[in-house]
Scaffold this motif. Structure first.
Motif, PDB file in Angstrom:
ATOM      1  N   ASP A  85     -18.317 -10.314 -38.030  1.00 51.87           N
ATOM      2  CA  ASP A  85     -18.766  -8.772 -38.535  1.00 51.87           C
ATOM      3  C   ASP A  85     -19.667  -8.785 -39.522  1.00 51.87           C
ATOM      4  O   ASP A  85     -20.837  -8.128 -39.453  1.00 51.87           O
ATOM      5  CB  ASP A  85     -17.407  -8.267 -39.091  1.00 51.87           C
ATOM      6  N   HIS A 143     -23.036  -9.588 -38.574  1.00 48.63           N
ATOM      7  CA  HIS A 143     -23.524  -8.293 -37.843  1.00 48.63           C
ATOM      8  C   HIS A 143     -24.161  -7.097 -38.973  1.00 48.63           C
ATOM      9  O   HIS A 143     -25.282  -6.559 -38.452  1.00 48.63           O
ATOM     10  CB  HIS A 143     -22.756  -7.589 -36.760  1.00 48.63           C
ATOM     11  N   TYR A 144     -23.598  -7.088 -39.994  1.00 44.73           N
ATOM     12  CA  TYR A 144     -23.924  -6.137 -41.032  1.00 44.73           C
ATOM     13  C   TYR A 144     -25.216  -6.490 -41.786  1.00 44.73           C
ATOM     14  O   TYR A 144     -26.274  -6.000 -42.307  1.00 44.73           O
ATOM     15  CB  TYR A 144     -23.014  -5.902 -42.225  1.00 44.73           C
ATOM     16  N   GLY A 200     -29.304 -10.693 -39.573  1.00 40.36           N
ATOM     17  CA  GLY A 200     -28.340 -10.530 -38.458  1.00 40.36           C
ATOM     18  C   GLY A 200     -28.885  -9.419 -37.415  1.00 40.36           C
ATOM     19  O   GLY A 200     -28.996  -9.679 -36.438  1.00 40.36           O
ATOM     20  N   GLN A 201     -29.229  -8.234 -38.080  1.00 40.02           N
ATOM     21  CA  GLN A 201     -29.589  -7.209 -37.113  1.00 40.02           C
ATOM     22  C   GLN A 201     -30.741  -7.381 -36.682  1.00 40.02           C
ATOM     23  O   GLN A 201     -31.241  -7.027 -35.607  1.00 40.02           O
ATOM     24  CB  GLN A 201     -29.703  -6.050 -38.161  1.00 40.02           C
ATOM     25  N   LEU A 207     -30.400  -9.511 -33.686  1.00 40.65           N
ATOM     26  CA  LEU A 207     -29.706  -8.827 -32.634  1.00 40.65           C
ATOM     27  C   LEU A 207     -30.713  -7.946 -31.798  1.00 40.65           C
ATOM     28  O   LEU A 207     -30.484  -7.979 -30.475  1.00 40.65           O
ATOM     29  CB  LEU A 207     -28.544  -7.875 -33.040  1.00 40.65           C
ATOM     30  N   PHE A 253     -27.419 -12.475 -29.937  1.00 37.10           N
ATOM     31  CA  PHE A 253     -25.774 -12.260 -30.040  1.00 37.10           C
ATOM     32  C   PHE A 253     -25.141 -13.781 -30.187  1.00 37.10           C
ATOM     33  O   PHE A 253     -24.404 -13.674 -31.015  1.00 37.10           O
ATOM     34  CB  PHE A 253     -25.311 -11.127 -29.184  1.00 37.10           C
ATOM     35  N   LEU A 256     -25.597 -15.601 -33.417  1.00 36.27           N
ATOM     36  CA  LEU A 256     -24.834 -15.006 -34.589  1.00 36.27           C
ATOM     37  C   LEU A 256     -23.251 -15.479 -34.119  1.00 36.27           C
ATOM     38  O   LEU A 256     -22.710 -15.877 -35.299  1.00 36.27           O
ATOM     39  CB  LEU A 256     -24.897 -13.400 -34.571  1.00 36.27           C
TER      40      LEU A 256
END
Ligand code: MLT
Length: 244
Positions: free
Chosen positions: A200, A203-204, A208-209, A212, A217, A220
């Motif tokens: 998580d 992802h934040y 990471g974004q 993505l 994905f 990550l």
């Protein structure tokens, strides 16, 4: 042992040197370095400049080399690979030298290359790095995040905190004994907050974004795993890393 954390290569003091420095680029350079060596790569040779990478690797037999180049998260034109740890299988990487240049990770390694012992760390190799430190007992350790173009990265700091937390758990020592700067203490707090939600957190994270948006994905997911590889990459000659 005193462990200090620097969030970016730019934060590394220009005066003095520790006994050991640990470069961290969870997304993704140091995760990829570990994956490539685990898959049997002969060595990783890092460059901050892609032209230099191409020039030096020309002197290496084509069937014994892989050229990996990444900028902005994407693959550099003319290289065999980008910077995904998932690229490295035994079939592709065994016995080959990986010539590698990335936006921040290889620059971080360049910044600390004169330190007597240079290793890389990632979430995947966290416990192996802790075991290395406990065995070698360096008096001073600088843990250096690669960040993103000079700014802070959550994923590198959480990994620094995971390493320091591992040393605390193994030795029973306190921050009074172990922390070399305030950032070392803050990194452990970040890790304790996120230790059960590392994916998580990735992802934040801003990088990471970015990854993505580029459909990474699975990268990550791979890079968020804790303690999956029992290896430590170590610099054996300037800019060249092999298994410790
Ligand atoms: C870097 O060196 O900045 C990174 O490893 C970028 C990436 O995700 O490929």
């Amino acid at each position: 042992m005193k462990l200090s954390v620097f969030h970016t290569p730019e934060e590394v003091p220009s005066e003095g040197s520790p006994d050991c420095a640990i470069a961290i680029d969870v997304l993704r350079a140091t995760s990829t370095i570990a994956a490539a060596l685990y898959a049997g790569a002969e060595a990783i040779q890092v460059f901050s400049n892609v032209d230099e990478l191409i020039r030096v690797s020309e002197h290496w037999p084509a069937e014994k080399r892989l050229r990996a180049g990444e900028r902005g998260g994407g693959k550099v034109e003319g290289c065999d690979l980008g910077n995904s740890p998932l690229d490295h299988t035994a079939e592709r990487s065994q016995g080959r030298r990986l010539f590698m240049s990335t936006t921040n990770g290889t620059r971080c390694l360049e910044r600390i290359r004169d330190v007597p012992t240079v290793i890389t760390g990632a979430l995947t190799t966290r416990q192996a790095v802790v075991d290395f430190l406990l065995k070698q007992q360096p008096e001073t350790v600088w843990i250096v995040g690669s960040g993103w173009e000079g700014s802070y990265s959550l994923e590198d700091t959480v990994c620094a905190g995971a390493i320091i937390h591992g040393v605390i758990v193994a030795t029973g020592q306190t921050f009074k004994d172990l922390a070399g700067n305030d950032a070392a203490i803050a990194s452990v707090s970040l890790y304790l907050q996120w230790q059960d939600q590392l994916l998580d957190l990735l992802h934040y994270a801003s990088h990471g974004q970015r990854l993505l948006r580029l459909d990474n994905f699975e990268d990550l997911k791979y890079c968020s795993q804790l303690d999956t590889l029992d290896i430590v990459p170590i610099q054996q000659e300037q800019g060249v890393l092999r298994l410790a």
